[in-house]
Scaffold this active site. Structure first.
Site, PDB file in Angstrom:
ATOM      1  CD  GLU A  24      -0.819   0.570   3.733  1.00 17.89           C
ATOM      2  OE1 GLU A  24      -1.323   1.701   3.605  1.00 17.89           O
ATOM      3  OE2 GLU A  24      -0.828  -0.057   4.792  1.00 17.89           O
ATOM      4  CE  LYS A  71      -2.324   1.341  10.661  1.00 16.22           C
ATOM      5  NZ  LYS A  71      -3.108   0.711   9.583  1.00 16.22           N
TER       6      LYS A  71
HETATM    7  N1  PSU Z   1      -2.368   5.603   9.273  1.00 16.27           N
HETATM    8  C1  PSU Z   1      -1.150   5.112   9.576  1.00 16.27           C
HETATM    9  N2  PSU Z   1      -0.731   4.028   8.955  1.00 16.27           N
HETATM   10  C2  PSU Z   1      -1.510   3.415   8.032  1.00 16.27           C
HETATM   11  C3  PSU Z   1      -2.826   3.898   7.747  1.00 16.27           C
HETATM   12  C4  PSU Z   1      -3.193   5.005   8.383  1.00 16.27           C
HETATM   13  O1  PSU Z   1      -0.442   5.652  10.417  1.00 16.27           O
HETATM   14  O2  PSU Z   1      -1.066   2.428   7.479  1.00 16.27           O
HETATM   15  C5  PSU Z   1      -3.811   3.268   6.820  1.00 16.27           C
HETATM   16  C6  PSU Z   1      -3.652   1.892   6.173  1.00 16.27           C
HETATM   17  O3  PSU Z   1      -3.572   2.115   4.802  1.00 16.27           O
HETATM   18  C7  PSU Z   1      -4.941   1.162   6.514  1.00 16.27           C
HETATM   19  C8  PSU Z   1      -5.851   2.305   6.825  1.00 16.27           C
HETATM   20  O4  PSU Z   1      -5.431   0.396   5.443  1.00 16.27           O
HETATM   21  O5  PSU Z   1      -5.033   3.199   7.505  1.00 16.27           O
HETATM   22  C9  PSU Z   1      -7.043   1.981   7.669  1.00 16.27           C
HETATM   23  O6  PSU Z   1      -7.764   3.167   7.883  1.00 16.27           O
HETATM   24  P1  PSU Z   1      -9.288   3.121   8.311  1.00 16.27           P
HETATM   25  O7  PSU Z   1      -9.279   2.629   9.706  1.00 16.27           O
HETATM   26  O8  PSU Z   1      -9.767   4.544   8.178  1.00 16.27           O
HETATM   27  O9  PSU Z   1      -9.961   2.196   7.343  1.00 16.27           O
END
Ligand code: PSU
Ligand code: MN
Length: 323
Positions: free
Chosen positions: A33, A167
């Site tokens: 990604e 995460k």
């Molecule tokens: N913030 C970060 N690292 C990340 C992301 C956001 O510090 O990797 C990204 C990743 O791409 C992940 C996404 O797929 O956040 C998920 O966000 P959400 O919970 O809004 O779907």
């Protein structure tokens, strides 16, 4: 339903020479990604880490395909200049699956999340993707309903996802529940618990543990051969030397969640806000662990793509007719 015109889609897909050659020869490719480059880590750590992640994929035996959107095109494989461009340009929007058509129609750059990267990887015929920490169910989701589109995309895109779990800022127990409800196959590699991103274990028992990648690759292929929809999650923990202590970091996460809540921060910006707050509270230790686990997971992603490509007749050999 309108028919998909392969030519029109092929015009949008821009494969790097390395990725194009690997796919044409049936050699392993691992997708990555770009949102972690634009939003996850700060400059210049984001450039160094993105390049180290690509090197780790190659060391694992696959071609890296970092995915992003630019000027109406779906980029699959970024060269060093492109990584620099994405790492330095301010305010590149986060593009999840719901945002993808608009990001393409509007033009300009977009940084793909796990979810949108998987959709694009599948179009390109890539069977394996790697990212350290997937999105999941946020803490307090019983009130906010904040569940990452990443989890839904695992039920849609036939791409295996190598990760170190969701995460740590998320509710890892609820994330495991949603994956179970959605029927997403989850296997841990050489570990008895679902891993917790920059911490080792989450306390959530693994539903399935396997200790060799050849068997995991076979299981992924069987999932698709049996008509299984979506992907398979392959989770391995951060190496012990790089891991943060779960209990020590818990207070920082709880503070970050409470202050974001108090300020009414929610929606697509929440993940970044929480990650940055934890990083500030740990004097950058969480960013360093984030970089380390990204590199470790990418190496495993390269190895899994190689193990998958080594199968006698992998399901993915019938993909990628579009490119
Ligand atoms: N913030 C970060 N690292 C990340 C992301 C956001 O510090 O990797 C990204 C990743 O791409 C992940 C996404 O797929 O956040 C998920 O966000 P959400 O919970 O809004 O779907
Ligand atoms: Mn969300």
């Amino acid at each position: 339903m309108p028919q998909i015109d392969p030519k029109r889609l092929a015009e949008r897909l821009v494969l790097s020479p390395e990725v194009r050659a690997a796919l044409a020869d049936g050699r392993p490719v691992t997708a990555l990604e770009s949102n972690v480059i634009t939003h996850g880590l700060a400059y210049p750590d984001n450039v160094d880490t993105a390049l180290a992640v690509e090197a780790a994929v190659r060391a694992g035996g696959a071609a890296p395909a970092t995915i992003a959107v630019e000027n109406g095109h779906l980029l699959v494989g970024l060269d060093r200049n492109a990584i620099e461009r994405f790492a330095t340009e301010p305010a590149i929007p986060k593009v999840s699956t719901r945002d993808l058509p608009f990001a393409l129609a509007r033009g300009g750059k977009g940084a793909t999340t796990v979810a949108s990267s998987l959709a694009i990887a599948e179009l390109a015929g890539i069977a394996v993707f790697a990212s350290a920490g997937i999105g999941g169910v946020h803490r307090g989701a019983a009130q906010s309903w904040d569940v990452s589109a990443d989890l839904i995309q695992f039920t849609r895109s036939k791409v295996a996802v190598v990760c170190a779990g969701a995460k740590t800022i998320l509710d890892l127990g609820l994330t495991a529940e949603v994956l179970e409800t959605q029927g997403v196959p989850l296997v841990t590699y050489g570990f008895d618990e679902v891993p917790a991103f920059y911490c080792r274990g989450s306390g959530v028992p693994s539903p399935q543990r396997l200790d060799d990648l050849a068997t995991i690759a076979q299981a992924i292929d069987l999932h698709w051969s049996l008509g299984g929809s979506g992907g398979v999650l392959v989770a391995a923990p951060i190496p012990e030397a790089d891991a943060l202590d779960g209990e020590a970091i818990e207070a920082a996460i709880a503070d970050a969640v409470a202050s974001a809540d108090a300020e009414g921060v929610g929606g697509a910006g929440l993940t970044k806000r929480l990650m940055r707050a934890v990083d500030a509270a740990t004097d950058g230790r969480s960013s360093r662990a984030n970089a380390a686990v990204l590199i470790h997971t990418a190496h495993l992603g390269g190895k899994l793509a190689a193990a998958y490509a080594a199968l006698a007749a992998p399901h993915a050999s019938t993909r990628g007719e579009l490119v």
